[in-house]
Write an enzyme that holds these catalytic residues in place. Structure first.
Site, PDB file in Angstrom:
ATOM      1  N   GLU A  64     -34.054 -30.308  43.729  1.00 17.48           N
ATOM      2  CA  GLU A  64     -35.111 -29.515  43.099  1.00 17.48           C
ATOM      3  C   GLU A  64     -36.484 -30.201  43.226  1.00 17.48           C
ATOM      4  OE1 GLU A  64     -32.625 -27.028  39.759  1.00 17.48           O
ATOM      5  OE2 GLU A  64     -33.562 -28.893  39.093  1.00 17.48           O
ATOM      6  N   GLU A 117     -26.829 -23.524  42.584  1.00 13.11           N
ATOM      7  CA  GLU A 117     -26.646 -23.548  41.133  1.00 13.11           C
ATOM      8  C   GLU A 117     -26.787 -22.141  40.578  1.00 13.11           C
ATOM      9  OE1 GLU A 117     -28.876 -26.367  38.855  1.00 13.11           O
ATOM     10  OE2 GLU A 117     -28.470 -28.038  40.219  1.00 13.11           O
TER      11      GLU A 117
END
Length: 832
Positions: free
Chosen positions: A183, A252
């Site tokens: 991320e 995710e």
């Protein structure tokens, strides 16, 4: 000699015949999917983090994931668990990564290894070891030599270990994908050119390790080739990779959300989770990973945040204790079955997209021998009847129907066929306690004195949650407050996360921050006397931050100012005077949490509401196999150890704020939408792994900071209380499609192993109302609804059984109670 040559030739030929074949496995990708050994695959994955459960739990968790239709197990690699000090590595116990991956392989599943090594994950310091913060010249996650050297070294260490153990798919192992960084996109945007340079370096470094499997970067829109950029979020159907030759991957898919101390408990409806996944697959997605599939427990001081709870349950399909969360696990299992039926068509070509209404559409995939269709109604309020291929289909709001032959609906995301399970925490007994209270006037040998205030993390290096700040204040006899009784105010400003203030050895007050705002200001009356006064501030960390920019700049502890107001002189700033510091509590130095260390002090009778008190007791392991927990609801805040191992932090006194109400699966989900526990403890129960127990004489230690009531602590076991099902009479079923036959759907009910259904609490075939635990009869009700479950002699009799099945058909319940009306069966059975 000739005979010898002949024999040697024969041996060589036999060796050639019988030697095992060389591994020829390969993992690549194209625009459609990951390709394993030449075959495009639709892959269903789930996150299980090995340190958040015990090695004894791993085989069962992995098997339940496989039974739930998963192909892949995904995990992060936790740097601070594996390298607690520079160059000193640990891969034992809960951190035995190799053992975990070999169990994944043994179960016949693949693995996705997210090396990071930054992981976020609501894990302490985002997975970074704290010592990394103090490497000279370091700047985290940017184009910085010291950081890149440390990151590269650890990444290479993990990859080399995986290769040495033969764990990559190209070696015959389970690992088909790896991840570098995590991320980073938002951080790169903040960091500018240095961030961009770091991204390119990280990708090149990872690819250069030659793992033989693809690398991914999540939330990284500019991931350099050949690294695949992937999506994280509640929904990812909108996502597209940055190159046409890369597959659409969702690393995710958030099954719920984490809980923070002081926050309510988030839950994500199974129907919405299934809708999000079906939409992603419908729109060309080929890899989806549930984050989390089993969340587990933040044992010890591994929780990050700060203020992340010890439970990392995450509303995952397998709960914190390793039990199935129903209907989420079962509903997603049924979804996976439907998706797999469509796999040949999904990986073969591009979809044909047709509008079926204002908020309805179809996606049709075809191969040479198959056709699969996804019919979506993304209206969040209304049912829709659509016409597709000349046939009518009823679509509930916010749902997707899956037709693996472009004709027959086998699954709809809003129609749940799996049972719903309600759980109970059953009281097993309390404890008899002995107590030892910390002497706040006593200092350890490891104290030091310094002018001014120090930053906590740079002092403790996170070896303890606790740092004492102690100073002395002289009060003149002529102070006005000594006559009036209007005591001065002490104000303490802290970077976080909590403080307990002691004046002359007595607890004066407590203050703490929150998940959203960890900084705090303590302000309270200071009961001082004439002469010298001792002010002791116990600064407490509650997990280190796990997300943000430039970890090297983050601070904790009392940074000031610390002031007294209401004196004759007005305000007195204590910040720059001499302070004495002590790392940790005296009981920590003595290792009171261990059986050996506990003999270093005299223990007395336990009392209530006593701050900074250690409690100890012994207990025998409860019989049975059900998961165990401690009910800590009468306590304040502290830590727990069993047989020397830390269960984690507890904080039931921090009540959950927020707005809890009804939860509707329809419409866009976020972490604030479906909340529970408002006004109650954010976390009441704390998981006790059975593998940590011995048959008799288990040693339990509780450290209480605030002052709770230990007589209220109890052991409980977690088990099924009741099972429910709610199935429509024309609900699509997988079995009917496989047999190409028309048949009635069935209700399936199952208690836990060792349990049986003791009674039917509710049953109604017709138009029942409500939800599991609060069903009621509607205007239409078959009066023989209970007979199918209770009447002796019936094949489908459920009472007294561990599991049973009942057809959802009018004849089973004595006839059609309301012809022309769409009916359903709702039932709840008690498990004992």
């Amino acid at each position: 000699m000739a005979l010898k040559l002949v024999l040697m030739l024969m041996v060589a030929l036999l060796a050639a015949v019988w030697s095992p074949p060389a591994v020829t496995a390969s993992v690549t990708y194209d625009h459609k999917s990951v390709i394993i050994n030449g075959q495009r695959r639709i892959l269903i994955s789930g996150s299980i983090h090995y340190p958040r459960s015990t090695p004894e739990m791993w085989p069962d968790l992995i098997q339940k994931a496989k039974d739930g239709g998963l192909d892949v197990i995904q995990t992060y690699v936790f740097w601070n668990g594996h390298e607690p000090s520079p160059g000193q590595y640990y891969f034992g116990g809960r951190y035995d990564l190799v053992r975990f991956l070999k169990l994944v392989k043994q179960a016949g599943l693949y693995a996705h290894l997210r090396i990071g090594p930054y992981v976020c994950a609501e894990w302490n310091f985002g997975g970074f070891p704290v010592w990394l913060k103090y490497v000279p010249g370091i700047h985290f996650r940017t184009d910085n030599g010291p950081f890149k050297a440390a990151m590269g070294k650890f990444t290479e260490k993990i990859v080399s270990m995986m290769k040495a153990e033969g764990l990559y798919e190209t070696q015959g192992g389970p690992i088909i994908l790896s991840q570098i960084e995590n991320e980073y996109g938002p951080v790169e945007y903040y960091d500018g050119a240095a961030g961009k340079s770091y991204t390119n370096w990280a990708a090149k470094m990872a690819v250069g390790l030659n793992t033989g499997v693809p690398w991914v970067m999540c939330k990284q829109d500019d991931a350099p080739d050949p690294v695949i950029n992937t999506c994280n979020g509640f929904y990812c159907d909108y996502f597209s990779p940055n190159k046409d030759n890369k597959p659409k991957m969702w690393t995710e898919a958030w099954t719920g959300w984490f809980t923070g101390f002081g926050g309510a408990v988030p839950q994500r409806p199974a129907e919405d989770m299934a809708f999000a996944v079906a939409r992603f697959i419908q729109k060309g997605g080929s890899f989806i990973n549930y984050y989390m599939y089993h969340g587990g427990t933040n044992f010890g001081r591994t929780a990050g945040g700060p203020f992340i709870s010890t439970s990392y349950d995450y509303d995952a399909p397998i709960d914190e204790y390793g039990l199935l969360r129903q209907p989420k696990w079962g509903h997603l299992r049924d979804l996976h079955k439907a998706i797999k039926l469509c796999e040949p068509a999904l990986v073969s070509g591009e979809p044909t997209i047709t509008s079926l209404g204002q908020n309805q559409e179809s996606y049709v995939y075809r191969s040479k021998s198959s056709c699969a269709a996804f019919l979506a109604n993304f209206n969040s309020r209304y049912y829709a009847t659509v016409t597709f291929n000349g046939m009518h289909y009823n679509l509930p709001p916010w749902s997707v129907s899956i037709l693996p032959d472009c004709k027959t609906t086998v699954f709809n995301t809003a129609r749940v066929g799996a049972q719903t399970t309600t759980m109970k925490m059953q009281y097993l007994g309390g404890f008899s306690w002995k107590a030892y209270t910390e002497d706040t006037d006593a200092l350890n040998d490891n104290t030091f004195t310094k002018d001014g205030l120090v930053e906590q993390l740079s002092t403790t290096w996170d070896r303890s949650d606790y740092l004492w700040y102690t100073t002395y204040v002289d009060i003149a006899k002529n102070e006005e407050f000594l006559k009036t009784g209007k005591y001065p105010y002490l104000t303490v400003m802290s970077a976080g996360h909590a403080v307990h203030v002691f004046i002359n050895g007595q607890l004066s007050g407590t203050a703490y921050g929150s998940l959203d705002n960890p900084k705090l200001t303590y302000s309270g009356s200071a009961k001082l006397w004439a002469g010298s006064n001792k002010i002791s501030i116990l600064s407490v960390s509650v997990g280190l931050p796990n997300v943000g920019n430039h970890f090297e700049t983050w601070n904790t502890g009392v940074l000031g100012p610390v002031t007294l107001t209401g004196l004759n002189e007005g305000k007195r700033d204590l910040s720059l005077q001499k302070w004495t510091y002590q790392i940790g509590l005296h009981g920590e130095t003595l290792s009171l949490h261990s059986l050996t260390g506990s003999s270093n002090v005299e223990w007395g009778e336990a009392s209530q509401k006593q701050p900074l008190t250690w409690y100890k007791t012994f207990f025998n392991a409860p019989p049975g196999n059900e998961p165990l927990a401690l009910d800590m609801n009468t306590m304040g805040k502290g830590q727990i150890w069993i047989n020397g191992q830390s269960i984690g932090r507890y904080w039931p006194a921090y009540k959950a704020s927020g707005s809890c109400g009804s939860c509707d699966y329809r419409g866009t989900y976020n972490e604030k939408k479906c909340l529970s526990n408002c006004g109650e403890a954010s976390q009441r129960w704390y998981h006790v792994p059975r593998s940590w127990l011995i048959p008799t004489g288990n040693f339990l230690v509780v450290l209480e900071e605030w002052g709770g009531d230990p007589t209220g602590i109890s052991m409980v076991k977690r088990s099924v209380a009741s099972v429910c099902a709610e199935v429509e009479e024309l609900q699509p079923t997988m079995d009917n499609w496989r047999t190409k036959a028309y048949g009635r759907p069935k209700v399936h009910l199952s208690c836990d192993p060792g349990q049986k259904m003791s009674k039917i609490k509710f049953a109604s075939f017709g138009t029942p109302q409500g939800t599991c635990g609060s069903f009621s009869e509607g205007s239409c009700h078959a009066h023989k609804s209970y007979d199918a479950f209770e009447q002796e002699g019936l094949m489908q009799n459920c009472v007294g059984q561990e599991f049973c099945s009942v057809n959802v058909a009018p004849e089973v319940f004595g006839g059609d109670p309301c012809p022309g009306t769409m009916k359903k069966l709702a039932v709840e059975a008690i498990c004992e």
